[in-house]
Design a protein around this motif. Structure first.
Motif, short mmCIF file in Angstrom:
data_model
loop_
_atom_site.label_atom_id
_atom_site.label_comp_id
_atom_site.label_asym_id
_atom_site.label_seq_id
_atom_site.Cartn_x
_atom_site.Cartn_y
_atom_site.Cartn_z
N PHE A 19 27.93 28.81 27.91
CA PHE A 19 29.39 28.87 27.81
C PHE A 19 29.82 30.11 27.03
N TYR A 20 29.23 30.33 25.86
CA TYR A 20 29.64 31.44 25.00
C TYR A 20 29.42 32.80 25.65
N VAL A 21 28.31 32.99 26.37
CA VAL A 21 28.05 34.31 26.95
C VAL A 21 29.05 34.65 28.05
N LEU A 22 29.71 33.66 28.61
CA LEU A 22 30.75 33.92 29.61
C LEU A 22 32.04 34.45 28.97
N LEU A 23 32.21 34.23 27.67
CA LEU A 23 33.47 34.56 27.01
C LEU A 23 33.56 35.99 26.51
N PHE A 24 32.42 36.61 26.22
CA PHE A 24 32.43 37.92 25.56
C PHE A 24 31.64 38.94 26.36
N ASP A 25 32.16 40.18 26.40
CA ASP A 25 31.42 41.29 26.99
C ASP A 25 30.16 41.53 26.16
N ASP A 26 29.20 42.23 26.76
CA ASP A 26 27.95 42.58 26.07
C ASP A 26 27.27 41.33 25.53
#
Length: 160
Positions: A23-30
């Protein structure tokens, strides 16, 4: 081999570390999941289930552990996110509040129990202004807000 970060946040989840990291990696670039390790036979966790997840958020490495219910998160530790504009505040706020709980001043505890502060970058400048009256006006407008809204903060800051 990339240089290892000296300090990495280590997050203890009951049994949903991988779901949270995804979930978290979908929210932020890089951002990406870099490794998933599984419990071996004879370890405290169920053999073959996810033990740890290594991931990065906006280039910052994290480690998430499925450690069981012994420990839980608290708002005493949170992640402060500097947002470029209102669109980014809105996008992150909407995602993190889905199944989570909101608090005043841009704080949200997501559905996994992790607490975040979703803050527009411009707020620092306003609150640190050399004119204490300007900074106080901004503070007074911010305190009752749940999600931080840049326009009312700027209006208070620019008030004559």
């Amino acid at each position: 081999m990339p240089k290892m970060q000296k300090i990495e946040p280590f997050l203890w989840f009951d049994d949903n570390a991988e779901e949270a990291a995804e979930f978290y990696v979908l929210l932020f670039d890089d951002s990406e999941i870099t490794n998933v390790a599984r419990y071996p036979e004879g370890s405290p966790g169920q053999a073959g289930s996810v033990m740890t997840v290594n991931f990065t958020l906006a280039g910052q490495p994290f480690i998430a552990l499925n450690g069981g219910p012994a420990l839980t998160f608290s708002a005493a530790t949170s992640f402060f996110v500097h947002c470029q504009d209102q669109d980014e505040v809105d996008r992150l706020w909407d995602a993190l509040t889905d199944g989570g709980e909101t608090q005043n001043c841009g704080w949200v505890t997501d559905r996994f129990g992790v607490t975040w502060q979703i803050v527009p970058r411009v707020l620092d400048k306003m609150l640190m202004d050399r004119d204490p009256e300007r900074a106080d006006r901004v503070m007074q407008v911010m305190l009752p807000m749940t999600k931080l809204e840049i326009k009312p903060l700027e209006d208070a800051y620019n008030q004559a």
